[in-house]
Design a protein around this motif. Structure first.
Motif, PDB file in Angstrom:
ATOM      1  N   MET A   1      34.295  53.656  50.785  1.00  0.00           N
ATOM      2  CA  MET A   1      35.649  53.925  51.244  1.00  0.00           C
ATOM      3  C   MET A   1      36.685  53.355  50.266  1.00  0.00           C
ATOM      4  N   GLU A   2      36.398  52.172  49.737  1.00  0.00           N
ATOM      5  CA  GLU A   2      37.310  51.538  48.780  1.00  0.00           C
ATOM      6  C   GLU A   2      37.397  52.354  47.488  1.00  0.00           C
ATOM      7  N   ASP A   3      36.259  52.929  47.050  1.00  0.00           N
ATOM      8  CA  ASP A   3      36.252  53.752  45.839  1.00  0.00           C
ATOM      9  C   ASP A   3      37.117  54.996  46.014  1.00  0.00           C
ATOM     10  N   LYS A   4      37.075  55.597  47.182  1.00  0.00           N
ATOM     11  CA  LYS A   4      37.876  56.792  47.446  1.00  0.00           C
ATOM     12  C   LYS A   4      39.374  56.446  47.391  1.00  0.00           C
ATOM     13  N   LYS A   5      39.743  55.290  47.928  1.00  0.00           N
ATOM     14  CA  LYS A   5      41.144  54.867  47.907  1.00  0.00           C
ATOM     15  C   LYS A   5      41.595  54.626  46.457  1.00  0.00           C
ATOM     16  N   LYS A   6      40.734  54.033  45.642  1.00  0.00           N
ATOM     17  CA  LYS A   6      41.067  53.807  44.238  1.00  0.00           C
ATOM     18  C   LYS A   6      41.221  55.127  43.501  1.00  0.00           C
ATOM     19  N   GLN A   7      40.368  56.100  43.816  1.00  0.00           N
ATOM     20  CA  GLN A   7      40.459  57.409  43.174  1.00  0.00           C
ATOM     21  C   GLN A   7      41.755  58.116  43.544  1.00  0.00           C
ATOM     22  N   VAL A   8      42.128  58.043  44.813  1.00  0.00           N
ATOM     23  CA  VAL A   8      43.374  58.662  45.261  1.00  0.00           C
ATOM     24  C   VAL A   8      44.565  57.991  44.571  1.00  0.00           C
ATOM     25  N   ASN A   9      44.553  56.654  44.485  1.00  0.00           N
ATOM     26  CA  ASN A   9      45.635  55.944  43.800  1.00  0.00           C
ATOM     27  C   ASN A   9      45.700  56.324  42.329  1.00  0.00           C
ATOM     28  N   LEU A  10      44.544  56.481  41.685  1.00  0.00           N
ATOM     29  CA  LEU A  10      44.507  56.873  40.282  1.00  0.00           C
ATOM     30  C   LEU A  10      45.087  58.266  40.094  1.00  0.00           C
ATOM     31  N   ILE A  11      44.714  59.196  40.946  1.00  0.00           N
ATOM     32  CA  ILE A  11      45.215  60.574  40.845  1.00  0.00           C
ATOM     33  C   ILE A  11      46.724  60.601  41.058  1.00  0.00           C
ATOM     34  N   ILE A  12      47.212  59.883  42.055  1.00  0.00           N
ATOM     35  CA  ILE A  12      48.656  59.842  42.311  1.00  0.00           C
ATOM     36  C   ILE A  12      49.381  59.224  41.124  1.00  0.00           C
ATOM     37  N   SER A  13      48.832  58.162  40.563  1.00  0.00           N
ATOM     38  CA  SER A  13      49.449  57.520  39.396  1.00  0.00           C
ATOM     39  C   SER A  13      49.492  58.461  38.201  1.00  0.00           C
ATOM     40  N   LEU A  14      48.417  59.206  37.985  1.00  0.00           N
ATOM     41  CA  LEU A  14      48.390  60.147  36.868  1.00  0.00           C
ATOM     42  C   LEU A  14      49.396  61.278  37.059  1.00  0.00           C
ATOM     43  N   VAL A  15      49.548  61.766  38.273  1.00  0.00           N
ATOM     44  CA  VAL A  15      50.521  62.828  38.549  1.00  0.00           C
ATOM     45  C   VAL A  15      51.939  62.310  38.311  1.00  0.00           C
ATOM     46  N   VAL A  16      52.233  61.102  38.784  1.00  0.00           N
ATOM     47  CA  VAL A  16      53.565  60.522  38.574  1.00  0.00           C
ATOM     48  C   VAL A  16      53.815  60.301  37.086  1.00  0.00           C
ATOM     49  N   ALA A  17      52.803  59.831  36.363  1.00  0.00           N
ATOM     50  CA  ALA A  17      52.944  59.630  34.914  1.00  0.00           C
ATOM     51  C   ALA A  17      53.188  60.960  34.206  1.00  0.00           C
ATOM     52  N   LEU A  18      52.487  62.000  34.604  1.00  0.00           N
ATOM     53  CA  LEU A  18      52.684  63.321  34.005  1.00  0.00           C
ATOM     54  C   LEU A  18      54.091  63.838  34.265  1.00  0.00           C
ATOM     55  N   ILE A  19      54.581  63.672  35.473  1.00  0.00           N
ATOM     56  CA  ILE A  19      55.952  64.093  35.798  1.00  0.00           C
ATOM     57  C   ILE A  19      56.952  63.303  34.961  1.00  0.00           C
TER      58      ILE A  19
END
Length: 73
Positions: A1-19
């Motif tokens: 469950m913790e790994d999934k939360k880290k993956q979601v945070n990573l994806i959100i961070s990458l999207v914000v960085a791309l924007i």
């Protein structure tokens, strides 16, 4: 469950960085910045990159403070 939360945070961070990168690249015109005692004319892309870096550093430092309090208890 913790790994999934880290993956979601990573994806959100990458999207914000791309924007942020797209926004910065689209704004390249020169702007004047008045510091009170002197005025500097810089391309807006440099100003935006510096502000994004300051924001990332502030977020990281604030996150480290929260992690420090968690480890202390």
């Amino acid at each position: 469950m913790e790994d999934k939360k880290k993956q979601v945070n990573l994806i959100i961070s990458l999207v914000v960085a791309l924007i942020a990168v797209i926004f910065v690249v689209m704004n390249t015109s020169p702007v004047a910045i008045n510091f009170g005692f002197f005025k500097v004319k810089l391309p807006l892309i440099i100003v935006l990159v510096v502000m994004v870096i300051i924001g990332v550093l502030l977020g990281w430092f604030l996150g480290q403070d929260k992690n420090f309090h968690k480890k202390k208890n």
